[in-house]
Design a protein around this motif. Structure first.
Motif, short mmCIF file in Angstrom:
data_model
loop_
_atom_site.label_atom_id
_atom_site.label_comp_id
_atom_site.label_asym_id
_atom_site.label_seq_id
_atom_site.Cartn_x
_atom_site.Cartn_y
_atom_site.Cartn_z
N ASP A 4 0.95 -1.22 0.08
CA ASP A 4 0.17 0.05 0.23
C ASP A 4 0.86 1.37 -0.12
OD1 ASP A 4 -2.32 -1.45 0.25
OD2 ASP A 4 -2.42 -1.44 2.17
N VAL A 5 0.33 2.30 -0.71
CA VAL A 5 1.07 3.64 -0.70
C VAL A 5 0.52 4.44 0.43
CG1 VAL A 5 1.40 5.57 -1.77
CG2 VAL A 5 1.14 3.56 -3.26
N GLN A 6 1.66 4.95 1.31
CA GLN A 6 1.23 5.82 2.65
C GLN A 6 1.80 6.93 2.11
OE1 GLN A 6 -0.46 4.44 5.19
NE2 GLN A 6 -0.67 2.52 3.99
N VAL A 7 1.03 7.97 2.54
CA VAL A 7 1.37 9.21 1.95
C VAL A 7 1.23 10.20 3.50
CG1 VAL A 7 1.19 11.48 0.74
CG2 VAL A 7 0.52 9.07 -0.28
N THR A 8 2.22 11.17 3.53
CA THR A 8 2.41 11.94 4.73
C THR A 8 2.85 13.33 4.32
OG1 THR A 8 4.60 11.56 5.34
CG2 THR A 8 2.64 10.08 6.64
N TYR A 11 5.21 16.39 0.47
CA TYR A 11 4.34 15.40 0.87
C TYR A 11 5.00 13.96 0.28
CZ TYR A 11 0.29 18.31 1.72
OH TYR A 11 -0.34 19.39 1.95
N ALA A 51 5.40 9.93 -0.25
CA ALA A 51 4.80 8.66 -0.35
C ALA A 51 5.72 7.39 -0.13
CB ALA A 51 4.17 8.31 -2.01
N ARG A 52 5.49 6.57 0.55
CA ARG A 52 6.22 5.53 1.02
C ARG A 52 5.39 4.07 0.63
NH1 ARG A 52 10.78 6.99 3.59
NH2 ARG A 52 10.39 9.11 4.31
N VAL A 53 6.18 3.16 0.06
CA VAL A 53 5.71 1.82 -0.21
C VAL A 53 6.67 0.83 0.67
CG1 VAL A 53 5.45 0.01 -2.01
CG2 VAL A 53 4.84 2.28 -2.46
N ASP A 54 5.95 0.17 1.72
CA ASP A 54 6.73 -0.70 2.47
C ASP A 54 7.74 -0.06 3.17
OD1 ASP A 54 5.02 -2.96 1.49
OD2 ASP A 54 6.24 -3.50 -0.09
N ALA A 79 -1.56 8.92 -5.73
CA ALA A 79 -1.70 8.78 -4.29
C ALA A 79 -1.24 10.31 -3.69
CB ALA A 79 -1.26 7.76 -3.63
N TYR A 136 -3.76 12.90 -2.10
CA TYR A 136 -3.45 12.89 -0.54
C TYR A 136 -3.18 14.87 -0.17
CZ TYR A 136 -1.78 12.76 4.17
OH TYR A 136 -1.71 12.99 5.65
#
Length: 99
Positions: free
Chosen positions: A3-7, A15, A17-20, A55, A59
């Protein structure tokens, strides 16, 4: 792909985006009193075509919308193109950038 996690990283004004847990891309911005100016978006080659850029855009624009204090100036071609393809985000644009 995970999953793509965005902060939002306020310290680096971008911003992310991190994957794993690995940085997969970022969207840089600058702030003024009335604008969030998106200047550059980059996705790492290994993550291109996997929805990381979308993503990030979604976000970041949702974050601007939620804050409700600034308009978007999309200098970055990727963010501008993404908004063009998702017209429900057009109301976020600074009036001088529409059209």
């Amino acid at each position: 792909m995970g999953d793509v996690q965005v902060t939002r990283n306020d310290e680096q004004t971008r911003y992310e985006a991190r994957v794993d847990g690995e940085l997969a891309g970022f969207a840089e911005y600058q702030l003024t009193d009335i604008l969030v100016v998106f200047t550059h978006t980059e996705v790492e080659g290994a993550h291109e075509g996997q929805g990381v850029g979308s993503a990030l855009a979604r976000y970041a624009l949702d974050d601007v919308r939620e804050q409700g204090t600034r308009r978007v100036l999309a200098i970055c071609p990727f963010i501008k193109g993404w908004i063009d393809r998702h017209p429900d985000y057009a109301p976020l644009l600074y009036a001088g950038t529409q059209g």
